[in-house]
Design a protein around this motif. Structure first.
Motif, PDB file in Angstrom:
ATOM      1  N   GLU A  90       0.869  -1.175   0.000  1.00  0.00           N
ATOM      2  CA  GLU A  90       0.000   0.000   0.000  1.00  0.00           C
ATOM      3  C   GLU A  90       0.903   1.222   0.000  1.00  0.00           C
ATOM      4  O   GLU A  90       1.979   1.198   0.596  1.00  0.00           O
ATOM      5  CB  GLU A  90      -0.869  -0.019   1.259  1.00  0.00           C
ATOM      6  CG  GLU A  90      -1.865   1.101   1.339  1.00  0.00           C
ATOM      7  CD  GLU A  90      -2.741   1.005   2.592  1.00  0.00           C
ATOM      8  OE1 GLU A  90      -3.417   2.013   2.886  1.00  0.00           O
ATOM      9  OE2 GLU A  90      -2.753  -0.036   3.273  1.00  0.00           O
ATOM     10  N   CYS A  91       0.493   2.278  -0.675  1.00  0.00           N
ATOM     11  CA  CYS A  91       1.305   3.494  -0.676  1.00  0.00           C
ATOM     12  C   CYS A  91       0.570   4.624   0.038  1.00  0.00           C
ATOM     13  O   CYS A  91      -0.654   4.659   0.090  1.00  0.00           O
ATOM     14  CB  CYS A  91       1.720   3.908  -2.089  1.00  0.00           C
ATOM     15  SG  CYS A  91       0.407   4.474  -3.153  1.00  0.00           S
ATOM     16  N   ILE A  92       1.393   5.511   0.591  1.00  0.00           N
ATOM     17  CA  ILE A  92       0.893   6.679   1.316  1.00  0.00           C
ATOM     18  C   ILE A  92       1.719   7.883   0.874  1.00  0.00           C
ATOM     19  O   ILE A  92       2.922   7.762   0.660  1.00  0.00           O
ATOM     20  CB  ILE A  92       1.059   6.494   2.838  1.00  0.00           C
ATOM     21  CG1 ILE A  92       0.169   5.363   3.331  1.00  0.00           C
ATOM     22  CG2 ILE A  92       0.754   7.779   3.589  1.00  0.00           C
ATOM     23  CD1 ILE A  92       0.381   5.036   4.796  1.00  0.00           C
ATOM     24  N   ILE A  93       1.066   9.016   0.744  1.00  0.00           N
ATOM     25  CA  ILE A  93       1.776  10.255   0.447  1.00  0.00           C
ATOM     26  C   ILE A  93       1.160  11.389   1.259  1.00  0.00           C
ATOM     27  O   ILE A  93      -0.069  11.494   1.359  1.00  0.00           O
ATOM     28  CB  ILE A  93       1.761  10.587  -1.060  1.00  0.00           C
ATOM     29  CG1 ILE A  93       2.536  11.878  -1.323  1.00  0.00           C
ATOM     30  CG2 ILE A  93       0.358  10.627  -1.617  1.00  0.00           C
ATOM     31  CD1 ILE A  93       2.892  12.104  -2.771  1.00  0.00           C
ATOM     32  N   ASP A  94       2.025  12.179   1.854  1.00  0.00           N
ATOM     33  CA  ASP A  94       1.601  13.383   2.573  1.00  0.00           C
ATOM     34  C   ASP A  94       2.565  14.501   2.216  1.00  0.00           C
ATOM     35  O   ASP A  94       3.772  14.337   2.374  1.00  0.00           O
ATOM     36  CB  ASP A  94       1.672  13.194   4.101  1.00  0.00           C
ATOM     37  CG  ASP A  94       0.538  12.378   4.662  1.00  0.00           C
ATOM     38  OD1 ASP A  94      -0.607  12.628   4.268  1.00  0.00           O
ATOM     39  OD2 ASP A  94       0.804  11.504   5.502  1.00  0.00           O
ATOM     40  N   ILE A  95       2.039  15.607   1.738  1.00  0.00           N
ATOM     41  CA  ILE A  95       2.861  16.803   1.535  1.00  0.00           C
ATOM     42  C   ILE A  95       2.657  17.653   2.782  1.00  0.00           C
ATOM     43  O   ILE A  95       1.577  18.196   3.006  1.00  0.00           O
ATOM     44  CB  ILE A  95       2.459  17.576   0.253  1.00  0.00           C
ATOM     45  CG1 ILE A  95       2.554  16.677  -0.978  1.00  0.00           C
ATOM     46  CG2 ILE A  95       3.337  18.827   0.095  1.00  0.00           C
ATOM     47  CD1 ILE A  95       3.938  16.145  -1.283  1.00  0.00           C
ATOM     48  N   GLY A  96       3.682  17.749   3.597  1.00  0.00           N
ATOM     49  CA  GLY A  96       3.583  18.431   4.875  1.00  0.00           C
ATOM     50  C   GLY A  96       3.762  19.935   4.796  1.00  0.00           C
ATOM     51  O   GLY A  96       3.268  20.668   5.646  1.00  0.00           O
ATOM     52  N   GLU A  97       4.475  20.390   3.783  1.00  0.00           N
ATOM     53  CA  GLU A  97       4.709  21.832   3.615  1.00  0.00           C
ATOM     54  C   GLU A  97       3.652  22.379   2.665  1.00  0.00           C
ATOM     55  O   GLU A  97       3.687  22.126   1.461  1.00  0.00           O
ATOM     56  CB  GLU A  97       6.127  22.090   3.105  1.00  0.00           C
ATOM     57  CG  GLU A  97       7.221  21.604   4.051  1.00  0.00           C
ATOM     58  CD  GLU A  97       7.149  22.241   5.438  1.00  0.00           C
ATOM     59  OE1 GLU A  97       6.802  23.442   5.538  1.00  0.00           O
ATOM     60  OE2 GLU A  97       7.448  21.535   6.422  1.00  0.00           O
ATOM     61  N   HIS A 124       3.861  -6.607  -7.764  1.00  0.00           N
ATOM     62  CA  HIS A 124       2.806  -6.869  -8.744  1.00  0.00           C
ATOM     63  C   HIS A 124       1.678  -5.840  -8.636  1.00  0.00           C
ATOM     64  O   HIS A 124       1.084  -5.467  -9.646  1.00  0.00           O
ATOM     65  CB  HIS A 124       2.237  -8.274  -8.517  1.00  0.00           C
ATOM     66  CG  HIS A 124       1.052  -8.587  -9.369  1.00  0.00           C
ATOM     67  ND1 HIS A 124       1.135  -8.746 -10.725  1.00  0.00           N
ATOM     68  CD2 HIS A 124      -0.259  -8.743  -9.039  1.00  0.00           C
ATOM     69  CE1 HIS A 124      -0.077  -8.999 -11.212  1.00  0.00           C
ATOM     70  NE2 HIS A 124      -0.931  -8.994 -10.213  1.00  0.00           N
ATOM     71  N   ARG A 125       1.423  -5.361  -7.411  1.00  0.00           N
ATOM     72  CA  ARG A 125       0.275  -4.470  -7.176  1.00  0.00           C
ATOM     73  C   ARG A 125       0.589  -3.490  -6.060  1.00  0.00           C
ATOM     74  O   ARG A 125       1.202  -3.845  -5.063  1.00  0.00           O
ATOM     75  CB  ARG A 125      -0.932  -5.330  -6.777  1.00  0.00           C
ATOM     76  CG  ARG A 125      -2.178  -4.568  -6.450  1.00  0.00           C
ATOM     77  CD  ARG A 125      -3.327  -5.564  -6.105  1.00  0.00           C
ATOM     78  NE  ARG A 125      -4.473  -4.829  -5.664  1.00  0.00           N
ATOM     79  CZ  ARG A 125      -4.674  -4.406  -4.411  1.00  0.00           C
ATOM     80  NH1 ARG A 125      -3.794  -4.651  -3.473  1.00  0.00           N
ATOM     81  NH2 ARG A 125      -5.758  -3.741  -4.101  1.00  0.00           N
ATOM     82  N   VAL A 126       0.157  -2.259  -6.261  1.00  0.00           N
ATOM     83  CA  VAL A 126       0.242  -1.230  -5.222  1.00  0.00           C
ATOM     84  C   VAL A 126      -1.163  -0.654  -5.053  1.00  0.00           C
ATOM     85  O   VAL A 126      -1.827  -0.322  -6.040  1.00  0.00           O
ATOM     86  CB  VAL A 126       1.250  -0.116  -5.588  1.00  0.00           C
ATOM     87  CG1 VAL A 126       1.200   1.016  -4.574  1.00  0.00           C
ATOM     88  CG2 VAL A 126       2.670  -0.688  -5.686  1.00  0.00           C
ATOM     89  N   SER A 127      -1.592  -0.546  -3.821  1.00  0.00           N
ATOM     90  CA  SER A 127      -2.931  -0.023  -3.533  1.00  0.00           C
ATOM     91  C   SER A 127      -2.814   1.239  -2.701  1.00  0.00           C
ATOM     92  O   SER A 127      -1.740   1.597  -2.220  1.00  0.00           O
ATOM     93  CB  SER A 127      -3.756  -1.074  -2.776  1.00  0.00           C
ATOM     94  OG  SER A 127      -3.174  -1.330  -1.512  1.00  0.00           O
ATOM     95  N   LEU A 128      -3.934   1.898  -2.542  1.00  0.00           N
ATOM     96  CA  LEU A 128      -4.013   3.066  -1.673  1.00  0.00           C
ATOM     97  C   LEU A 128      -5.449   3.255  -1.230  1.00  0.00           C
ATOM     98  O   LEU A 128      -6.371   2.669  -1.800  1.00  0.00           O
ATOM     99  CB  LEU A 128      -3.485   4.330  -2.364  1.00  0.00           C
ATOM    100  CG  LEU A 128      -4.139   4.792  -3.671  1.00  0.00           C
ATOM    101  CD1 LEU A 128      -5.442   5.556  -3.433  1.00  0.00           C
ATOM    102  CD2 LEU A 128      -3.174   5.676  -4.426  1.00  0.00           C
ATOM    103  N   ARG A 129      -5.592   4.061  -0.196  1.00  0.00           N
ATOM    104  CA  ARG A 129      -6.917   4.458   0.286  1.00  0.00           C
ATOM    105  C   ARG A 129      -6.969   5.975   0.265  1.00  0.00           C
ATOM    106  O   ARG A 129      -5.987   6.631   0.613  1.00  0.00           O
ATOM    107  CB  ARG A 129      -7.154   3.941   1.702  1.00  0.00           C
ATOM    108  CG  ARG A 129      -7.270   2.429   1.750  1.00  0.00           C
ATOM    109  CD  ARG A 129      -7.416   1.916   3.148  1.00  0.00           C
ATOM    110  NE  ARG A 129      -6.110   2.021   3.810  1.00  0.00           N
ATOM    111  CZ  ARG A 129      -5.927   1.905   5.105  1.00  0.00           C
ATOM    112  NH1 ARG A 129      -6.948   1.716   5.913  1.00  0.00           N
ATOM    113  NH2 ARG A 129      -4.727   1.991   5.624  1.00  0.00           N
TER     114      ARG A 129
END
Length: 181
Positions: A90-97, A124-129
């Motif tokens: 699973e991937c996560i991204i946060d732009i804090g600035e 094979h697979r990357v997911s996110l919420r």
């Protein structure tokens, strides 16, 4: 280099990043669109989280997103819940600035993370919420090639009403086709 694009680069999170991560983690405006909990965390809780969930985990890889021009740390991208046997994460991204919001830095960082996931780790697979009210993020994920896989209905209570959590995923072959197009 694998961890660089035109404007950003990724570097491994270190213990020295705890203070910065703590600032972002406790900024309600930053976490509004990404974190189910808008709790304020004590410094010790953030230190423990960084130590065990990020640095000490065999199933996650976290990177600080850095603006190459100014060398400013602007956010975090991570692969979590990595399942090496089934080649999923699973991937996560946060732009804090916040001054970097809406300028394409998140897209560049996410593409670097996906390059790493699919080319280097051979996932094979990357997911996110993503929260259903985060339309800008949903648009970005679809543009990159993520597909809608389902939703958890009315899971999040935010801003006085219920919202769904949208589940999206992208397969390695889909990513490769999209990159070549």
């Amino acid at each position: 280099m694998l961890f660089e694009s035109r404007r950003v680069k990724l570097r491994k999170i270190t213990k020295d990043d705890t203070e910065l991560y703590h600032k972002w983690r406790n900024d309600v405006e930053v976490m509004h669109s990404t974190s189910p909990s808008l709790d304020v965390y004590p410094k010790e809780a953030t230190e423990e989280f960084v130590e065990y969930a990020i640095l000490g985990s065999d199933t996650s890889k976290g990177y600080i997103l850095v603006d190459k021009k100014s060398e400013t740390s602007i956010g975090i991208v991570s692969l979590i819940n990595m399942d090496y046997k089934n080649r999923n994460a699973e991937c996560i991204i946060d732009i804090g600035e916040k001054e970097y919001w809406g300028k394409g830095y998140g897209k560049e960082g996410l593409l670097l993370l996906l390059d790493y996931a699919f080319y280097e780790l051979n996932l094979h697979r990357v997911s996110l919420r993503v929260f259903s009210f985060n339309e800008r993020a949903i648009h970005l994920y679809k543009k990159i090639g993520f597909e809608l896989e389902g939703k958890s209905r009315q899971t999040l209570f935010r801003d006085g009403k219920w919202h769904d959590i949208i589940h999206m995923g992208i397969l390695q072959e889909e990513y490769f086709v999209k990159k070549e197009a």
